[in-house]
Design an enzyme around this catalytic site. Sequence first.
Site, mmCIF file in Angstrom:
data_model
loop_
_atom_site.group_PDB
_atom_site.id
_atom_site.type_symbol
_atom_site.label_atom_id
_atom_site.label_comp_id
_atom_site.label_asym_id
_atom_site.label_seq_id
_atom_site.Cartn_x
_atom_site.Cartn_y
_atom_site.Cartn_z
ATOM 1 N N ASP A 26 -0.151 -6.890 -10.580
ATOM 2 C CA ASP A 26 0.971 -6.024 -10.162
ATOM 3 C C ASP A 26 2.148 -6.736 -9.496
ATOM 4 O O ASP A 26 2.711 -6.226 -8.502
ATOM 5 C CB ASP A 26 0.456 -4.914 -9.227
ATOM 6 C CG ASP A 26 -0.600 -4.030 -9.871
ATOM 7 O OD1 ASP A 26 -0.952 -4.280 -11.035
ATOM 8 O OD2 ASP A 26 -1.075 -3.095 -9.206
ATOM 9 N N LYS A 131 -2.266 -0.183 -15.941
ATOM 10 C CA LYS A 131 -3.354 0.560 -15.279
ATOM 11 C C LYS A 131 -2.784 1.731 -14.487
ATOM 12 O O LYS A 131 -1.761 1.592 -13.812
ATOM 13 C CB LYS A 131 -4.173 -0.379 -14.387
ATOM 14 C CG LYS A 131 -3.389 -1.063 -13.272
ATOM 15 C CD LYS A 131 -4.275 -2.063 -12.553
ATOM 16 C CE LYS A 131 -3.594 -2.736 -11.392
ATOM 17 N NZ LYS A 131 -3.231 -1.866 -10.282
ATOM 18 N N CYS A 164 -4.635 -3.188 -4.481
ATOM 19 C CA CYS A 164 -4.983 -3.417 -5.883
ATOM 20 C C CYS A 164 -5.814 -4.679 -6.099
ATOM 21 O O CYS A 164 -6.654 -4.725 -7.007
ATOM 22 C CB CYS A 164 -3.724 -3.424 -6.733
ATOM 23 S SG CYS A 164 -2.956 -1.786 -6.753
HETATM 24 N N1 TIU Z 1 -0.638 -2.945 -6.563
HETATM 25 C C1 TIU Z 1 -0.921 -2.298 -5.436
HETATM 26 O O1 TIU Z 1 -1.480 -2.822 -4.482
HETATM 27 N N2 TIU Z 1 -0.473 -0.978 -5.337
HETATM 28 C C2 TIU Z 1 -0.167 -0.378 -4.177
HETATM 29 O O2 TIU Z 1 0.141 0.808 -4.147
HETATM 30 N N3 TIU Z 1 -0.189 -1.143 -3.076
HETATM 31 C C3 TIU Z 1 0.240 -0.811 -1.825
HETATM 32 O O3 TIU Z 1 -0.049 -1.559 -0.893
HETATM 33 N N4 TIU Z 1 0.958 0.279 -1.667
#
Ligand code: TIU
Length: 228
Positions: A26, A131, A164
């Site tokens: 991400d 995802k 994530c």
């Molecule tokens: N990729 C991921 O960690 N998504 C989130 O929403 N992370 C946050 O810390 N908000």
Amino acid sequence: MTELTVTAQPYPFVLDPATTALVIIDMQRDFVEPGGFGETLGNNVSLLQCVVPPLREVLDAARALGLTVIHTREGHVPDLSDCPPAKLQRGEPSLRIGDPGPKGRILVRGEYGHDIIDDLAPIAGELVIDKPGKGAFHGTTFGAELQSRGITRLIVTGVTTEVCVHTTVREANDRGYECLVLSDCTGSYFPEFQRVGLAMIAAQGGIFGWVAPSEALLAALTPQEVPS
Ligand code: TIU
């Protein structure tokens, strides 16, 4: 089979490049850059930007070695039919998933903000897994892709460490994958979560996996000169 040994916590992580994938979680504009989803949740996104230079170095080394490289992106189809109402309605963000933001609709596939930052953009041959959740396995073909490539070990990087990255490592651990998490190639909006999130992984003899700085991985990946 060439086995490489990475100095790690709680003990050395041994990998065979043929059966190991670099997973980049991400590294999307929505999380890393100002104006995206991360900032709408009230976060200081500059805390994630320090991950980019060491992660770029690891990505270059993985590409040079021919390692399987897999990128993930968190996001939803444009009609949000894959976004549970609980996720959509959670909290009091300034903008919700699907709302128009400065980088396009927040966390919607195909939008500029949903895509991976330029510095880490995937190249031909690298897999991109979209995802709907926090973990890379839930609602995706990630597990099937790993299986079809004979991958058994993951080098896990990206953001955020306690969300994530953790969810993916926990999902992977339960499925029998061995995970090495790179400390400086993962990032959190909360410095204390970064420290404790990494400690949780390697505690109890490596309850979810291993943790090492990128320099330990790079030292293992770089062929050592044999003195003549
Ligand atoms: N990729 C991921 O960690 N998504 C989130 O929403 N992370 C946050 O810390 N908000």
